[in-house]
Every structure is written in structure tokens, then in C-alpha cells.
Design a protein around this motif. Structure first.
Motif, PDB file in Angstrom:
ATOM      1  N   GLN A 101       9.850  43.952   7.811  1.00 16.28           N
ATOM      2  CA  GLN A 101      10.607  44.854   6.965  1.00 16.28           C
ATOM      3  C   GLN A 101      10.120  44.971   5.549  1.00 16.28           C
ATOM      4  OE1 GLN A 101      14.865  45.130   7.266  1.00 16.28           O
ATOM      5  NE2 GLN A 101      14.683  43.049   7.999  1.00 16.28           N
ATOM      6  N   SER A 102      10.094  46.162   5.053  1.00 15.94           N
ATOM      7  CA  SER A 102       9.680  46.343   3.669  1.00 15.94           C
ATOM      8  C   SER A 102      10.759  45.820   2.724  1.00 15.94           C
ATOM      9  CB  SER A 102       9.400  47.808   3.397  1.00 15.94           C
ATOM     10  OG  SER A 102      10.546  48.550   3.657  1.00 15.94           O
ATOM     11  N   SER A 103      12.019  45.866   3.171  1.00 22.72           N
ATOM     12  CA  SER A 103      13.066  45.390   2.264  1.00 22.72           C
ATOM     13  C   SER A 103      12.972  43.879   2.081  1.00 22.72           C
ATOM     14  CB  SER A 103      14.444  45.790   2.767  1.00 22.72           C
ATOM     15  OG  SER A 103      14.637  45.297   4.057  1.00 22.72           O
ATOM     16  N   ALA A 104      12.512  43.175   3.117  1.00 24.30           N
ATOM     17  CA  ALA A 104      12.342  41.733   2.978  1.00 24.30           C
ATOM     18  C   ALA A 104      11.253  41.448   1.948  1.00 24.30           C
ATOM     19  CB  ALA A 104      11.981  41.110   4.324  1.00 24.30           C
ATOM     20  N   ARG A 105      10.218  42.266   1.952  1.00 22.87           N
ATOM     21  CA  ARG A 105       9.156  42.100   0.940  1.00 22.87           C
ATOM     22  C   ARG A 105       9.707  42.349  -0.448  1.00 22.87           C
ATOM     23  NH1 ARG A 105       5.648  44.487   4.747  1.00 22.87           N
ATOM     24  NH2 ARG A 105       4.737  42.711   5.824  1.00 22.87           N
ATOM     25  N   LYS A 106      10.518  43.410  -0.545  1.00 23.64           N
ATOM     26  CA  LYS A 106      11.104  43.711  -1.857  1.00 23.64           C
ATOM     27  C   LYS A 106      11.934  42.524  -2.324  1.00 23.64           C
ATOM     28  CE  LYS A 106      11.882  48.623  -1.426  1.00 23.64           C
ATOM     29  NZ  LYS A 106      13.028  49.384  -0.953  1.00 23.64           N
ATOM     30  N   PHE A 107      12.647  41.955  -1.383  1.00 27.90           N
ATOM     31  CA  PHE A 107      13.482  40.814  -1.736  1.00 27.90           C
ATOM     32  C   PHE A 107      12.623  39.681  -2.276  1.00 27.90           C
ATOM     33  CE2 PHE A 107      15.228  36.671  -0.619  1.00 27.90           C
ATOM     34  CZ  PHE A 107      16.398  36.714  -1.357  1.00 27.90           C
ATOM     35  N   LEU A 108      11.507  39.433  -1.579  1.00 28.54           N
ATOM     36  CA  LEU A 108      10.608  38.374  -2.021  1.00 28.54           C
ATOM     37  C   LEU A 108      10.151  38.612  -3.444  1.00 28.54           C
ATOM     38  CD1 LEU A 108       8.138  37.427   0.838  1.00 28.54           C
ATOM     39  CD2 LEU A 108       9.731  35.973  -0.414  1.00 28.54           C
ATOM     40  N   GLU A 109       9.795  39.843  -3.711  1.00 22.81           N
ATOM     41  CA  GLU A 109       9.336  40.165  -5.054  1.00 22.81           C
ATOM     42  C   GLU A 109      10.433  39.952  -6.083  1.00 22.81           C
ATOM     43  OE1 GLU A 109       7.460  44.028  -4.912  1.00 22.81           O
ATOM     44  OE2 GLU A 109       5.948  43.009  -3.671  1.00 22.81           O
ATOM     45  N   ALA A 110      11.639  40.403  -5.716  1.00 21.28           N
ATOM     46  CA  ALA A 110      12.758  40.272  -6.638  1.00 21.28           C
ATOM     47  C   ALA A 110      13.058  38.798  -6.891  1.00 21.28           C
ATOM     48  CB  ALA A 110      13.980  40.977  -6.085  1.00 21.28           C
ATOM     49  N   ALA A 111      12.932  37.988  -5.833  1.00 18.16           N
ATOM     50  CA  ALA A 111      13.242  36.571  -5.956  1.00 18.16           C
ATOM     51  C   ALA A 111      12.243  35.882  -6.883  1.00 18.16           C
ATOM     52  CB  ALA A 111      13.235  35.910  -4.579  1.00 18.16           C
ATOM     53  N   LYS A 112      11.018  36.401  -6.919  1.00 14.92           N
ATOM     54  CA  LYS A 112      10.003  35.853  -7.812  1.00 14.92           C
ATOM     55  C   LYS A 112      10.395  36.086  -9.266  1.00 14.92           C
ATOM     56  CE  LYS A 112       6.022  36.837  -5.297  1.00 14.92           C
ATOM     57  NZ  LYS A 112       5.059  37.909  -5.265  1.00 14.92           N
ATOM     58  N   ASP A 113      11.002  37.235  -9.471  1.00 16.52           N
ATOM     59  CA  ASP A 113      11.414  37.590 -10.820  1.00 16.52           C
ATOM     60  C   ASP A 113      12.679  36.824 -11.160  1.00 16.52           C
ATOM     61  OD1 ASP A 113      12.291  38.700 -13.109  1.00 16.52           O
ATOM     62  OD2 ASP A 113      12.073  40.783 -12.462  1.00 16.52           O
ATOM     63  N   LYS A 114      12.529  35.795 -11.966  1.00  9.56           N
ATOM     64  CA  LYS A 114      13.635  34.862 -12.192  1.00  9.56           C
ATOM     65  C   LYS A 114      14.861  35.523 -12.833  1.00  9.56           C
ATOM     66  CE  LYS A 114      11.719  30.982 -10.740  1.00  9.56           C
ATOM     67  NZ  LYS A 114      10.676  31.665  -9.967  1.00  9.56           N
TER      68      LYS A 114
END
Ligand code: ADP
Length: 618
Positions: A101-114
Motif C-alpha cells: 500500500q502506498s498509504s503505508a509508505r506515507k505513514f512510514l514517512e510521516a512517522a520519520k518526521d518527528k
């Protein structure tokens, strides 16, 4: 490897990362894992139904299409079983070992952003299957593909770096997800809690969801779009929208349609409150869900509405779609254009009636989606006539009100034969344009076009009813009375004025094609007009916005022969520095109001000199 031995695999790096976050963080919205699993089960059943349109050669062709959930409090387990399409060994490795899922990737990116609160987002991003690891000690997925020759398979993971795959003895078609809940997630082994979550998130899943040994499904399960309008409460329309989009704002409008001619269709369409699809949206693309006889055949169909209505969300279901339909043949069947026509007309009609019934709400719609409609006119002038009644404009006389062209026309002055417009950079500064001087005095209404898209729209919008649209920046604008049958006494005498013109020409040189008197200026000193009456300023802007190699076309500078500034300019010592810089500034200001100045801040030193001079004079 023997046929029966379990085999171990490593999760892909990205998946490991996601699992790590899901397992080691605290989340408020853990319950959404169940929504994700139910949604997967429902997708799997949908896909099976889709296969069964063309083949009966499947395992258990008669099995009921359903989802079953068993909550076992004593063992702290939760089991979700579906009779969907199932997975083969290869599929299970492929689908559950990697993030699809692309949304899971987006989530990963967002999670990186503290700075972003990932825990608030998880419920909103669908991170899919893996969200189960927020609550699971371990998960076992057992599956039997619908293909008669496939072997049953089992997949087991604890959220570590690896998972295990082994053969299984499951004879019935479908997928079973068994979850051993973490101690702190025991609540999800309670039936009442499970039912609660289903009502909240999955009520409109199209297949029955049974819980425990109950014979009645927990979910509503209705295809709301097939239900009679008078049986549906306003709240249900909103709920359905919320559950299918995860948009937490109520939609602006819903359109519920059932027709038999010229095509049979049910449609439930929504106009969202915002044009931006939030990062949280369940919808990952534009397009409507297309069902044929209640079977989902396309999640994001873009052929049911024109481009310019692509913000519309919802469901379309037609009995007329051929049964052997596939995603490809849908496009080629002659039915699609018919459906599109009916739906488009209906959306336009509902918007028009909204405008009549609730102008304020329509304005909200317009502010959010007007740019799409303008783009529609630009991209397909053939649709212009359909879209035009929906357009709204601010005008020089009513700069705070949205007016339709119809309203503009009804306010036209006797004898006015064209619709005037001005193109500018923003709604405030455009009102200061010298092109509007004469219209202000005459109280003639002019449309203010100040969005980039307006220039594009103008290419497709040349007429409304019998009235042509006319840019007031043109050199000759018929029908504008001379604003002042001015007393000759007010004007600078001709001889003086001619010498003034010479001074301008000398100072500006090649930058203008001519300098001459204007009869249309009242409060403004000067304006720029196109040298060539045939040149198209709207097109020039389009080029500018498209970032095409763009050179400011040279223009004619028109001067106001009655203006005080020019009279005083004449009094200055001929050829003095001040005279020259004032001329330069008049030209630059004219460029500025035209939105053509390439470097406005370059004026600052000159403006400073002018201020110094002004202060000395007093
Ligand atoms: P998504 O559902 O958005 O594709 P998931 O991570 O939730 O992402 O699931 C990944 C894939 O695993 C799905 O696309 C599907 O192919 C497969 N899958 C998950 N659950 C099931 C199920 N119950 N039955 C069949 N396939 C499933």
C-alpha cells in the motif's frame, strides 16, 4: 525443502520498519486493525464474486459469501474468517511479506518526521494488514485459494524480522486470520467490543459479518445506494460517506439517484467539503466505485464523470453492465457514455438547484471547486455551455459578492452589448487598474478575473448567450462612453502635451511602442495597452503561467491629459533628474498594475528619491 516442513522468510526492509513502529509505539486508535482486516476480507469476497462472473470452476461455488468473527475471551484470541478468493502459497508470500500500500509508505514517512503525531494518524491512514501487530502477540493466516488445484497454506509471524510459511489442511475456500492478542489488548476478545467496532467502522460492508454463534449479521450490510431515498436518514448518508472515505468533514451535498431510462442505474454521489483529498483519506485516487449488480468491478472508475467533476465521490451501480464484464470491457461497452451523460447532467442539475436554494452553501462549493469548473471550460470548450451557468464572478461594482453571468446580464445597462472583464493578479489590486477608470465613472460592471485559471478559461469562454466577452484592457473598447465630456480647460494645452509625450518617448525609448493621449482615464495617470489591436493579452498570460519563454510584449503607454501629476511634471526643469525618474516611475507603476513588472523591488531606490524630492518641496 519437503512438502510439509515450514519455511522461513525475512520481511522486506520497509515492512520490518513498519512492524517495528507498529509494535513499539502507543496508539490510541488500535481498534482500526479490525476495520482493516474486515476490509481485506470484503475485498477478497468481492474479487471472488468477480471471478465467478466468468467461471464456476472454483472451490465451494455454493458457499455463502460472508465474514465470520470469533472472539475467545479465555484464550485471548480473535479469529476473522472469510469465504473470499483466498491465497496460494506464492500469493501469501508476495502479499503479506511486502508492503503493497502506498498509504503505508506515507505513514512510514510521516512517522520519520518527528513533528507529526504518528499515533494520531494510524487510525486514519489505512496501514492495512500490518496494523494487526498493534494488538497481536502472534498472527496466523491460513488460506485456501479459490483455484481448485491450489494447496492450502499457512503463514505465521510474531512481528519479528521473519515469518514462516507451511502447508495447511484447510479444505474450505477462503482465509482465516487468527490473532493471539497481547495482554493489554484483551478487550478485543470481547464480543460486545468487536460488535461496537463493526458498527463504527464497517457497517456498510456489503457482506454479512457474523459474530460468534449469532445468526443475524452485525452490520447493516445494505447497499445504501439501492435503498429507497425516503427510507434513509440524513445521518446514514453522512455515515456512509465517512466510512467509505474516512473524510471526517461532512460532505457539502449528496446526490442519490435511481433511474431506469435511458439506462438502469443507482448512484450515490457526494461532493466533499474540501477539494484536497486529505492524506488520511481512504480514497487513494479520483474516480467512482463502479458496481455491476452489486458487485464491485472498479474501485476508481474515471469514465463515469468528466474530468472537471473528478472531485465527486461515490458509488455507481448498474444492472445494464454486461455480466461477462471485465475492467477492460467496461471501457469499451457503449454503456459508459450513457451512464456518464446521466450522471453529469444530474450533478450539474443538483448544483444549479443548490445555487438557487442555498446561495451561501453554493458559494462554499464555488470557492473550493470553482477552479475545476473553469478548467473544464478550458479543457473542453464543448462543455462550456453546460458549465457556464455554474460560474461565479466578483465584479468591480460588487467586489464582495459572487455573481453568475445571468445576474450580470440582468444588471447590464441599456444598450450594453458585451460583457466586460478585466484580468489581474489579485482581487484587490485589480480594482486599482487604470483600465477600470471609465467603467467606475459610468457604473458599468466588469468581471474581475484574478485566478491563473481564469486566463485558461477565457480560451473556451468567449460568449454568454448573445453577449461577447470583452477585455477592458484593449485599446479600443466600443460602448464605453467617453468618461468625461471634459472641459478643454482642464486639459494640458496641446502644444505642452506634445512636448510631454516627447519627454516620455525619450526617457522610455525602446520599452514602449508609442506614447499617446487617452480619453478613458479619470483618476489614473497612465495605462498600458496592446500596440496591436489583434494581440491577445489573455493568451500572453497563459504563456506566462505555463512558464513558456515569455518576453513582455511591448505596449503603448497612454497618458491622461487632465492629470495633475502630468501638469506638475511639466513645471519641472526640463531634462532634470526628477522629471526623468518620475516618468520612469509612471511607466513602472503601469507595468505593475498590469502584473507585468519583472522585478518590482527594483523600484525601491527610485521611489526613495521621489520621496526625498517631495519632502524638500514642502
Ligand atoms: P491492501 O489490502 O491495501 O492491498 P494489505 O496490507 O491490507 O493491503 O493486504 C495486502 C494484500 O494481501 C492484499 O492486497 C491482498 O492481496 C492480500 N490479502 C490480505 N487479506 C486477505 C484476505 N482476507 N483474503 C485474500 N487476500 C488477502
Amino acid at each position: 525443502m519437503t512438502d510439509t516442513a515450514p519455511q522461513q522468510f525475512n520481511f522486506k526492509a520497509e515492512t520490518r520498519q513498519l512492524l517495528h513502529i507498529l509494535i513499539h509505539s502507543l496508539y490510541k486508535d488500535r481498534e482500526v486493525f479490525l476495520r482493516e482486516l474486515i476490509s481485506n476480507a470484503s475485498d477478497a469476497i468481492n474479487r471472488l464474486r468477480f471471478e465467478m462472473l466468468t467461471t464456476q470452476d472454483v472451490v465451494d461455488p455454493k458457499a455463502e459469501l460472508k465474514i465470520h468473527i470469533k472472539a475467545d475471551k479465555d484464550n485471548r484470541t480473535l479469529t476473522i474468517t472469510d469465504t473470499g478468493i483466498g491465497m496460494t502459497r506464492e500469493e501469501i508470500i508476495d502479499h503479506l511479506g511486502t508492503i503493497a500500500q502506498s498509504s503505508a509508505r506515507k505513514f512510514l514517512e510521516a512517522a520519520k518526521d518527528k513533528n507529526l503525531d504518528a499515533s494520531g494518524m494510524i487510525g486514519q491512514f489505512g496501514v492495512g494488514f500490518y496494523s494487526v501487530f498493534m494488538v497481536a502477540e502472534w498472527v496466523r493466516v491460513t488460506s485456501r485459494s479459490f483455484r481448485p488445484d491450489a494447496q492450502a497454506v499457512s503463514w505465521h509471524a510474531t512481528g519479528d524480522d521473519s515469518y514462516e510459511v507451511s502447508p495447511a489442511d484447510m479444505t474450505e475456500r477462503g482465509t482465516r486470520v487468527e490473532i493471539k492478542l497481547k495482554e493489554d489488548a484483551a478487550e478485543f476478545a470481547e464480543e460486545y467490543r468487536v460488535k461496537n467496532i463493526i458498527h463504527k467502522h464497517s457497517d456498510y460492508i456489503g457482506f454479512p459479518i457474523y459474530v460468534g454463534s449469532e445468526e443475524k449479521p452485525v452490520n447493516k450490510q445494505t447497499s445504501l445506494w439501492r435503498t429507497a431515498r425516503n427510507e434513509i436518514k440524513e445521518e446514514e448518508y453522512k455515515d456512509f460517506y465517512r466510512q467509505t472515505t474516512l473524510d471526517f468533514e461532512d460532505p457539502l451535498l449528496h446526490i442519490h439517484l435511481a433511474t431506469d431510462a435511458p439506462v438502469q442505474l443507482y448512484a450515490l454521489l457526494y461532493i466533499p467539503a474540501k477539494a484536497e483529498r486529505g492524506v488520511f483519506s481512504l480514497r487513494k485516487d479520483d474516480g467512482l466505485k463502479l458496481y455491476s449488480r452489486n458487485i464491485l468491478i472498479d474501485e476508481y472508475n474515471k469514465d463515469l464523470l468528466p474530468e472537471y467533476l473528478r472531485f465527486v465521490q461515490g458509488v455507481v451501480d448498474s444492472e445494464d453492465l454486461p455480466l461477462n464484464v471485465s475492467r477492460e470491457t467496461v471501457q469499451s461497452s457503449g454503456l459508459m457514455p450513457k451512464l456518464k451523460k446521466v450522471l453529469t447532467n444530474q450533478v450539474i442539475k443538483e448544483l444549479e438547484s443548490l445555487a438557487k436554494k442555498d446561495a451561501e452553501k453554493y458559494n462554499t462549493f464555488w470557492k473550493e471547486f470553482g477552479v475545476y469548473l473553469k478548467q473544464g471550460i478550458a479543457a473542453s470548450p464543448a462543455d462550456a455551455e453546460t458549465i457556464t451557468p455554474l460560474l461565479r464572478f466578483k465584479t468591480n461594482l460588487q467586489p464582495d459578492v459572487w455573481s453568475s453571468l445571468e445576474e450580470y446580464a440582468s444588471r447590464m445597462k441599456d444598450g450594453q452589448e458585451v460583457i466586460y472583464y478585466i484580468v489581474g493578479e489579485d482581487p484587490k489590486s485589480v480594482l486599482r487598474s487604470p483600465h477600470l477608470d471609465a467603467f467606475k465613472v459610468n457604473k458599468t460592471e466588469v468581471l474581475l478575473l484574478t485566478e491563473p485559471m481564469d486566463s485558461f478559461m477565457l480560451m473556451g469562454l468567449r460568449k454568454f448567450k448573445d453577449y461577447e466577452l470583452k477585455n477592458v484592457a484593449g485599446a479600443e473598447v466600443e460602448g464605453v462612453d467617453q468618461p468625461r465630456a471634459e472641459s478643454e480647460a482642464e486639459k494640458i494645452p496641446e502644444g505642452d502635451f506634445n512636448s510631454l509625450i516627447e519627454k516620455f518617448k525619450q526617457a522610455l525609448g525602446e520599452r514602449v511602442t508609442d506614447v499617446r493621449a487617452s480619453n478613458r482615464l479619470v483618476t489614473s495617470v497612465a495605462r498600458l495597452v496592446d500596440a496591436d489591436a489583434n494581440s491577445n493579452p489573455d493568451l500572453q498570460r497563459v504563456y506566462k503561467y505555463l512558464g513558456k519563454e515569455y518576453e513582455i510584449p511591448k505596449k503603448v503607454l497612454e497618458l491622461n491629459p487632465s492629470h495633475e501629476i502630468l501638469k506638475n511634471l511639466l513645471k519641472l526643469e526640463p531634462g532634470s533628474e526628477l522629471q526623468t525618474i518620475v516618468i520612469e516611475q509612471i511607466f513602472d507603476s503601469a507595468l505593475l498594475v498590469e502584473g507585468l513588472h519583472p522585478d518590482p523591488s527594483s523600484m525601491t531606490p527610485r521611489v526613495q528619491k521621489i520621496i526625498e524630492a517631495a519632502l524638500k518641496m514642502k
